[in-house]
Design a protein around this motif. Structure first.
Motif, PDB file in Angstrom:
ATOM      1  N   ASP A   1      40.248  41.014  20.466  1.00  0.00           N
ATOM      2  CA  ASP A   1      41.305  41.253  21.445  1.00  0.00           C
ATOM      3  C   ASP A   1      41.610  42.764  21.575  1.00  0.00           C
ATOM      4  O   ASP A   1      41.464  43.517  20.606  1.00  0.00           O
ATOM      5  CB  ASP A   1      42.554  40.493  20.976  1.00  0.00           C
ATOM      6  N   HIS A   2      42.026  43.167  22.739  1.00  0.00           N
ATOM      7  CA  HIS A   2      42.443  44.555  23.027  1.00  0.00           C
ATOM      8  C   HIS A   2      41.672  45.609  22.222  1.00  0.00           C
ATOM      9  O   HIS A   2      42.211  46.254  21.322  1.00  0.00           O
ATOM     10  CB  HIS A   2      43.947  44.705  22.809  1.00  0.00           C
TER      11      HIS A   2
ATOM     12  N   HIS B   1      53.411  42.037  27.379  1.00  0.00           N
ATOM     13  CA  HIS B   1      53.228  41.791  25.945  1.00  0.00           C
ATOM     14  C   HIS B   1      54.563  41.799  25.204  1.00  0.00           C
ATOM     15  O   HIS B   1      55.407  42.650  25.459  1.00  0.00           O
ATOM     16  CB  HIS B   1      52.333  42.874  25.319  1.00  0.00           C
TER      17      HIS B   1
ATOM     18  N   HIS C   1      47.484  37.520  29.771  1.00  0.00           N
ATOM     19  CA  HIS C   1      47.963  38.083  28.500  1.00  0.00           C
ATOM     20  C   HIS C   1      49.485  37.993  28.474  1.00  0.00           C
ATOM     21  O   HIS C   1      50.129  37.735  29.490  1.00  0.00           O
ATOM     22  CB  HIS C   1      47.527  39.549  28.378  1.00  0.00           C
ATOM     23  N   GLY C   2      50.038  38.256  27.289  1.00  0.00           N
ATOM     24  CA  GLY C   2      51.495  38.313  27.177  1.00  0.00           C
ATOM     25  C   GLY C   2      52.160  36.991  27.498  1.00  0.00           C
ATOM     26  O   GLY C   2      53.213  36.943  28.132  1.00  0.00           O
TER      27      GLY C   2
ATOM     28  N   HIS D   1      46.962  33.911  26.596  1.00  0.00           N
ATOM     29  CA  HIS D   1      47.154  34.532  25.271  1.00  0.00           C
ATOM     30  C   HIS D   1      48.591  34.384  24.782  1.00  0.00           C
ATOM     31  O   HIS D   1      49.529  34.716  25.502  1.00  0.00           O
ATOM     32  CB  HIS D   1      46.869  36.039  25.351  1.00  0.00           C
TER      33      HIS D   1
HETATM   34 ZN    ZN Z   1      47.073  40.820  25.307  1.00  0.00          ZN
END
Ligand code: ZN
Ligand code: G3H
Length: 313
Positions: free
Chosen positions: A104-105, A205, A239-240, A261
């Motif tokens: 991830d990231h 996030h 995401h987030g 996510h």
């Molecule tokens: Zn993320």
């Protein structure tokens, strides 16, 4: 339950001993394709230790749905890149279960390369802090380099700004001017050759205190998701996801989100479960007598999200 019941209720995994539905479910491409077909999404949960991993795996096993385990650069540094890869691989093999691992990231090609060499299934190559053109150019380089190491690896790129840190934030920043447009999404996907796109569509996030208390929810731009999906033509990741309104998540999945996510919600559950485990037995020093409370707490958080993503409520 017959297979059509299962399909209508979401995306069940192959399950041990059951015939695969829609191709080999141990291949994430098939899992993504089937998710789309069934109008559901894969849950992606970050892990930083064995408590989180056990909880996430056990929740997916209980519902018999595929799951993505994520480890960011920081989480990988703590657990060990090859060590988390070995743990996930051992679960996949021992239980013949569709559990996938995502780097991830990942902000540098060096770290992404390390993860791909360790056997990660997917990489989120995140250069979204750079201006659009530079982000596109380094992401394209990363896609080419990573697929040279493993042509089967899925590479996700990210555009827009959704803030950083799966933590509890004092203030929620106003990120509304950084939302992804369908035109940017199309250009970015075509130029970079990414397999999956992570857009900014109202997501963010981390969580505020009010979100942890359930008094406030993140809201998503559903129309924008549908337009980006059409323009991009690749699977989309949200995401987030922590603290997002349940109804918005359902609509986002219907509009084209294939992966969601979740991290902060699990971290909050991890801490609460750990504190409860310690408080229940103030003199206990045996880890495996304290930690099951944390596993159970995280499992309940993951179960709630997996039920929602897979229409199993
Ligand atoms: Zn993320
Ligand atoms: O990559 C991880 C996530 O996007 C998690 O975000 O902490 O808001 O759930 P979250």
């Amino acid at each position: 339950m017959n297979s059509s019941d299962a399909a209508s209720q979401g995306m069940r995994s192959t399950g041990k001993g059951q015939p695969p539905r829609g191709g080999d479910m141990r291949d994430i491409r098939n899992a993504l394709e089937l998710a789309r077909k069934n109008g559901v999404a894969l849950g992606h949960f970050n892990v930083a230790d064995l408590v989180l991993l056990k909880a996430v795996f056990s929740s997916a096993q209980e519902l018999d749905v595929p799951v993505l385990v994520g480890a960011s650069e920081g989480e990988r540094e703590f657990m060990g890149v090859r060590q988390i890869a070995a743990l996930v691989q051992s679960l996949r093999e021992e239980f013949d279960f569709p559990v996938f691992l995502n780097a991830d990231h990942t902000h540098t090609l060096k770290k992404a390369t390390e993860a791909v060499k360790a056997g990660f299934d997917t990489v989120v190559f995140d250069a979204s802090a750079l201006p659009f053109e530079q982000n596109a150019s380094v992401t394209k380089e990363a896609v080419e380099a990573l697929k040279t190491i493993n042509p089967a690896v899925l590479v996700e790129g990210e555009i827009g700004n959704i803030g950083t840190g799966s933590e509890i934030h004092e203030l929620s920043p106003d990120l509304s001017k950084y939302l992804t447009t369908p035109a940017e999404a199309k250009q970015f996907v075509e130029f970079t050759g990414i397999d999956v796109l992570a857009p900014a569509v109202g997501n963010m996030h981390g969580m505020s205190e009010k979100m942890v208390e359930g008094e406030k929810k993140k809201r998503l731009d559903i129309e924008r998701i549908a337009q980006i999906k059409t323009a991009a033509g690749v699977p989309l990741t949200l995401h987030g996801g922590s603290g997002t309104d349940d109804g918005d998540l359902r609509q986002a999945i219907a509009a084209g989100i294939s992966i969601v996510h979740i991290n902060t919600e699990l971290r909050v559950a991890w801490r609460n479960g750990l504190e409860a485990g310690l408080a229940a037995e103030p003199h206990q020093v045996v880890p495996y007598k304290i930690l099951p409370s944390a596993v159970e707490s995280v499992k309940q958080a993951a179960l709630a999200r997996l039920r929602l993503f897979n229409h199993l409520e």
